[in-house]
Design a protein around this motif. Structure first.
Motif, PDB file in Angstrom:
ATOM      1  N   LEU A 137      24.874   5.920   8.753  1.00  0.00           N
ATOM      2  CA  LEU A 137      24.343   4.722   9.410  1.00  0.00           C
ATOM      3  C   LEU A 137      22.935   4.410   8.916  1.00  0.00           C
ATOM      4  CD1 LEU A 137      24.596   2.508  11.574  1.00  0.00           C
ATOM      5  CD2 LEU A 137      23.693   4.154  13.235  1.00  0.00           C
ATOM      6  N   MET A 138      22.107   5.439   8.811  1.00  0.00           N
ATOM      7  CA  MET A 138      20.721   5.224   8.382  1.00  0.00           C
ATOM      8  C   MET A 138      20.639   4.728   6.948  1.00  0.00           C
ATOM      9  SD  MET A 138      18.446   8.222  10.206  1.00  0.00           S
ATOM     10  CE  MET A 138      19.592   9.585  10.034  1.00  0.00           C
TER      11      MET A 138
ATOM     12  N   PHE B 193      20.966  15.391   8.863  1.00  0.00           N
ATOM     13  CA  PHE B 193      21.571  14.816  10.064  1.00  0.00           C
ATOM     14  C   PHE B 193      23.090  14.919   9.985  1.00  0.00           C
ATOM     15  CE2 PHE B 193      17.604  12.525   9.213  1.00  0.00           C
ATOM     16  CZ  PHE B 193      16.940  12.657  10.426  1.00  0.00           C
TER      17      PHE B 193
ATOM     18  N   ARG C 174      27.663  10.932  10.507  1.00  0.00           N
ATOM     19  CA  ARG C 174      27.717   9.550  11.004  1.00  0.00           C
ATOM     20  C   ARG C 174      26.323   8.943  11.095  1.00  0.00           C
ATOM     21  NH1 ARG C 174      28.937  12.825  15.306  1.00  0.00           N
ATOM     22  NH2 ARG C 174      27.589  12.693  17.149  1.00  0.00           N
ATOM     23  N   TRP C 175      25.323   9.761  11.477  1.00  0.00           N
ATOM     24  CA  TRP C 175      23.968   9.238  11.585  1.00  0.00           C
ATOM     25  C   TRP C 175      23.336   9.055  10.210  1.00  0.00           C
ATOM     26  CZ3 TRP C 175      23.314   6.977  15.848  1.00  0.00           C
ATOM     27  CH2 TRP C 175      23.856   7.490  17.031  1.00  0.00           C
TER      28      TRP C 175
END
Length: 206
Positions: free
Chosen positions: A135-136, A128, A131-132
């Motif tokens: 975040l995850m 990904f 940023r994703w």
């Protein structure tokens, strides 16, 4: 008590780091024919870009300084089931230092950073956008810390701090390719917490 702390640290490393590493290693060796060095680098077990170690050191210094100025309530930290309860009444002695090092550097610092940043954040960052992925991994790291609400519900404000800290060290891991910086920051924070509880609780006891 020190022997129990050492055994607990070894068990944590075994469950959160050694066994996942063996599984990860076996999978990549068999499925993708990757060499040992490449697999270890993918896990974050490399020096990486050293400037991120410096960023994490500054971050750790700021957080530890904040803990000194605004220490969390001692009563809640000493409740049954709290990770900090074993430090109660120790004061600043060799046993407190040894236990805080075992807890901060080995049991939580290395074991948790290897699993959450080394394996999880590393794997997510290859699938990904950064940023994703970051975040995850921070959300995944937050989930087991929700158990805090069962032991110290009054300290729910700690959870946003845990999440933000996870975002920072996740960013450092993904950008640097290494868990060294996150490991340093995590270890410093938990060492400081252990020693703080040991000193403050000894002073508070009659």
């Amino acid at each position: 008590m020190l022997i129990d702390a050492a055994l607990s640290a070894v068990l944590n490393v075994l469950v959160l780091a050694a066994l996942p590493l063996l599984g990860y290693f076996a999978y990549h060796k068999a499925r993708h024919k990757r060499g040992a060095r490449e697999i270890l680098i993918r896990c974050g077990l490399t020096v990486g870009e050293t400037r991120y170690i410096g960023y994490c050191a500054v971050f750790a210094l700021l957080v530890v300084s904040a803990l000194v100025v605004w220490p969390p309530p001692l009563q809640e930290l000493l409740r049954e089931g709290s990770a900090w309860r074993p430090f109660a009444g120790m004061g600043l002695g060799r046993k407190a230092v040894a236990m805080s090092l075992l807890y901060g550097v080995v049991k939580t610092g290395f074991a948790e950073e290897f699993l959450f940043r080394g394996l999880i954040a590393g794997s997510l960052s290859r699938r990904f956008a950064m940023r994703w992925a970051n975040l995850m991994q921070a959300l995944v790291f937050l989930v087991p810390h929700l158990l805090l609400l069962f032991i110290m519900p009054e300290m729910w404000l700690v959870l946003p701090a845990v999440f933000l800290g996870a975002l920072f060290v996740g960013w450092a891991r993904i950008r640097s390719g290494s868990i060294l910086g996150p490991w340093l920051a995590h270890a410093c924070l938990n060492i400081a917490m252990g020693l703080s509880v040991a000193i403050r609780s000894a002073t508070a006891m009659p």
